[in-house]
Design a protein around this motif. Structure first.
Motif, mmCIF file in Angstrom:
data_model
loop_
_atom_site.group_PDB
_atom_site.id
_atom_site.type_symbol
_atom_site.label_atom_id
_atom_site.label_comp_id
_atom_site.label_asym_id
_atom_site.label_seq_id
_atom_site.Cartn_x
_atom_site.Cartn_y
_atom_site.Cartn_z
ATOM 1 N N GLU A 1 -71.357 38.638 19.282
ATOM 2 C CA GLU A 1 -71.491 40.536 19.522
ATOM 3 C C GLU A 1 -71.494 40.399 20.883
ATOM 4 O OE1 GLU A 1 -76.524 41.372 19.497
ATOM 5 O OE2 GLU A 1 -76.306 39.388 18.614
ATOM 6 N N ALA B 1 -72.972 42.013 23.743
ATOM 7 C CA ALA B 1 -73.700 41.375 24.280
ATOM 8 C C ALA B 1 -73.856 39.781 25.583
ATOM 9 C CB ALA B 1 -74.925 42.152 24.735
ATOM 10 N N VAL B 2 -73.207 38.894 23.809
ATOM 11 C CA VAL B 2 -73.004 37.777 23.796
ATOM 12 C C VAL B 2 -71.593 37.762 24.724
ATOM 13 C CG1 VAL B 2 -72.797 35.557 23.092
ATOM 14 C CG2 VAL B 2 -74.583 37.039 21.695
ATOM 15 N N LYS C 1 -71.842 38.081 28.149
ATOM 16 C CA LYS C 1 -72.188 37.375 28.932
ATOM 17 C C LYS C 1 -71.013 36.255 29.800
ATOM 18 C CE LYS C 1 -76.538 36.951 28.903
ATOM 19 N NZ LYS C 1 -77.377 36.183 30.234
ATOM 20 N N THR D 1 -84.590 43.296 28.242
ATOM 21 C CA THR D 1 -83.930 42.156 27.388
ATOM 22 C C THR D 1 -82.759 41.519 27.178
ATOM 23 O OG1 THR D 1 -82.888 44.239 25.967
ATOM 24 C CG2 THR D 1 -84.912 43.467 25.680
ATOM 25 N N ARG D 2 -82.233 41.449 27.967
ATOM 26 C CA ARG D 2 -80.956 40.563 28.871
ATOM 27 C C ARG D 2 -81.204 39.181 29.136
ATOM 28 N NH1 ARG D 2 -77.234 44.787 25.882
ATOM 29 N NH2 ARG D 2 -78.574 47.086 26.105
ATOM 30 N N ALA E 1 -81.707 36.179 29.306
ATOM 31 C CA ALA E 1 -81.694 35.124 28.174
ATOM 32 C C ALA E 1 -80.291 34.293 28.806
ATOM 33 C CB ALA E 1 -82.072 35.449 26.692
ATOM 34 N N ASP E 2 -80.666 33.325 28.680
ATOM 35 C CA ASP E 2 -79.288 32.576 29.222
ATOM 36 C C ASP E 2 -78.477 31.892 27.907
ATOM 37 O OD1 ASP E 2 -79.200 31.747 31.864
ATOM 38 O OD2 ASP E 2 -80.726 30.634 31.828
ATOM 39 N N LEU E 3 -76.910 32.467 27.314
ATOM 40 C CA LEU E 3 -76.588 31.983 26.662
ATOM 41 C C LEU E 3 -75.082 31.583 27.179
ATOM 42 C CD1 LEU E 3 -76.160 33.394 23.580
ATOM 43 C CD2 LEU E 3 -74.343 33.211 24.530
ATOM 44 N N PRO F 1 -79.832 35.974 16.647
ATOM 45 C CA PRO F 1 -79.199 35.280 17.483
ATOM 46 C C PRO F 1 -78.486 35.848 18.191
ATOM 47 C CG PRO F 1 -77.865 35.139 15.924
ATOM 48 C CD PRO F 1 -79.323 36.182 15.611
ATOM 49 N N SER F 2 -79.613 36.034 19.231
ATOM 50 C CA SER F 2 -78.231 37.046 19.872
ATOM 51 C C SER F 2 -79.155 37.270 22.292
ATOM 52 C CB SER F 2 -79.566 38.564 19.691
ATOM 53 O OG SER F 2 -79.667 39.523 20.951
ATOM 54 N N THR F 3 -78.679 37.852 22.766
ATOM 55 C CA THR F 3 -79.224 37.732 24.054
ATOM 56 C C THR F 3 -80.368 38.428 24.400
ATOM 57 O OG1 THR F 3 -77.685 39.530 23.997
ATOM 58 C CG2 THR F 3 -77.176 37.338 25.375
ATOM 59 N N ARG F 4 -80.612 39.091 23.227
ATOM 60 C CA ARG F 4 -81.881 39.571 23.381
ATOM 61 C C ARG F 4 -83.359 39.314 23.218
ATOM 62 N NH1 ARG F 4 -79.261 45.026 24.214
ATOM 63 N NH2 ARG F 4 -76.956 43.965 23.692
ATOM 64 N N ALA G 1 -83.924 35.927 23.430
ATOM 65 C CA ALA G 1 -83.700 34.759 24.932
ATOM 66 C C ALA G 1 -83.739 33.347 23.324
ATOM 67 C CB ALA G 1 -85.224 34.651 24.657
ATOM 68 N N ASP G 2 -82.673 33.763 22.651
ATOM 69 C CA ASP G 2 -82.265 32.261 21.519
ATOM 70 C C ASP G 2 -81.204 32.373 22.387
ATOM 71 O OD1 ASP G 2 -83.053 32.909 18.866
ATOM 72 O OD2 ASP G 2 -84.383 32.240 20.133
#
Lengths: 266, 266
Positions: free
Chosen positions: A92, A94-95, A98, A176-177, A179-181, B174-177, B179-180
């Motif tokens: 998606e 946002a991913v 990143k 909300t964004r 998180a680490d990915l 399964p998104s950055t939003r 926190a996964d």
């Protein structure tokens, strides 16, 4: 770091969309626009819709093939509205943003590729991309206007940049964004530079040639063999040394195959 | 819940922007459009840019004042490009979307208000809003096209809806939003089962054997060759069909190599 990211528009019909995309890019801090065989460019409609982003338009690079647009890129995302027959890694926005910014932070060169207004990217074009990026939409009305899709992706890139800037300044972003990915499990401390798209393409061409020579691949009955191999190697994101190793293996196979056919080595 | 959210456009000059906004809304699942004193509506430019979202246009409510547009709303966000002299609660789009959907989930009625193409919302209009929402842009080129701004907000609303739906179904998105962390972008919808570690190992043993046979690999001078190839293929997370293809390639190479050595095929 947004300077490491280019927006590539393939076969755009309406020059107004090119202008609107340029404006969306500039709003979000992106500058590098590449146009693959646009129907009409330059064009007054592009200028008028760009509205203050004339510098993005005048700096746009016009090329005649997607391969040329991507030759120096190391990470490529292709915008896709739907699931393909041959599944590909889909992320998606946002991913994707990143992953793009993580790659750019290490000197990578990133492209986001957008297809034609009516038909998007072809399967062949999508198979040149490491990842497909899908903007979530409602079922049954999924086709975004081209410039709108560029806007959404550019917006996500900006958010990611701002998140990184905040992080660099030592405060977490209240978002909300955060998180680490990891798009690729090799974000840090890799020993060798990633191969460029051109280097990967040359390897894949060489591979195809060898598969024909060893009679594994019959070009008249292609099935999905080459697409599956392309997908596999793009997914692995080879570095330059890995590509050199793989090319070396292919050369040795050719030498053996040539001997067995009673020919000279290539 | 998106049915609880309306998009309000105030004093729009260009009917094309109304059409483009309608399309952006419908793509993201929004239906309720309210137009406050548009310059020209209905208009063929609106119809043509709506491109499939004619139902949003024909259902649009046209009113003569912002107060009328907002009369039944319980939570109102106003789009604002810059800081105002009178500070107001300012939120970013993702936060606004979260608040809007939380309100909608409790039966609230939400509006997002967008101003004129050239001058945005007046101070008086902005002061009718509970919150101001600012889309992050670069300094010095901060004015988004009106329909683009509608696109970004509608996109965030859709993301928030999807996040809530997933949460309601009891699985994290399964998104950055959420926190996964996603190591591989192919968790869903792949066509073939992933290869087991044993299958990958068997392939790698087979590969090593072939590399010796084609005289590419000298076990007495291993360098880092095998580790590098293992790392490459593990990174790609091959599926079972891909492993079968690769094993097939190796078998054909062995057949050719055996012939060239004057031996029988293995």
């Amino acid at each position: 770091m947004l300077s490491h990211v280019s927006i590539v528009l393939v076969g755009t019909s309406h020059p107004g969309n090119i202008g609107a995309a340029a404006r969306a890019m500039k709003n979000m801090g992106l500058q590098h626009l590449v146009l693959v065989s646009p129907d009409s460019f330059p064009h007054p409609d592009a200028d008028s819709r760009a509205s203050g982003a004339g510098d993005v338009l005048s700096g746009a690079r016009v090329v005649s093939s997607l391969a040329e647009a991507l030759a120096d890129r190391t990470v490529v995302f292709g915008a896709s509205a739907r699931q393909r027959t041959l599944p590909w890694p889909v992320v998606e926005p946002a991913v994707a943003a990143k992953g793009a910014m993580a790659a750019a932070a290490q000197g990578g060169r990133v492209a986001f590729v957008f297809g034609r207004e009516d038909s998007g990217l072809s399967n062949d074009e999508l198979q040149r991309c490491h990842y497909h990026v899908q903007i979530p939409t409602v079922d049954g009305f999924s086709s975004l206007n081209l410039a709108m899709a560029v806007q959404v992706i550019s917006y996500e890139l900006r958010l990611e940049l701002l998140g990184l800037l905040e992080k660099a300044r030592g405060k977490a972003r209240p978002s909300t964004r955060s998180a680490d990915l990891m798009l690729s499990p090799r974000d840090e401390g890799w020993d060798v530079e990633l191969a460029s798209m051109e280097e990967v393409d040359q390897f894949l061409i060489h591979l195809e040639q060898v598969l024909v020579e060893i009679e594994f691949h019959d070009p008249d009955r292609p099935r999905q063999l080459l697409q599956r191999l392309r997908r596999l190697f793009l997914r692995a994101h080879p570095d330059r040394m890995e590509i050199n190793i793989l090319r070396g293996v292919l050369r040795n196979v050719q030498r053996k195959a040539a001997i067995s056919d009673g020919n000279k080595p290539h």
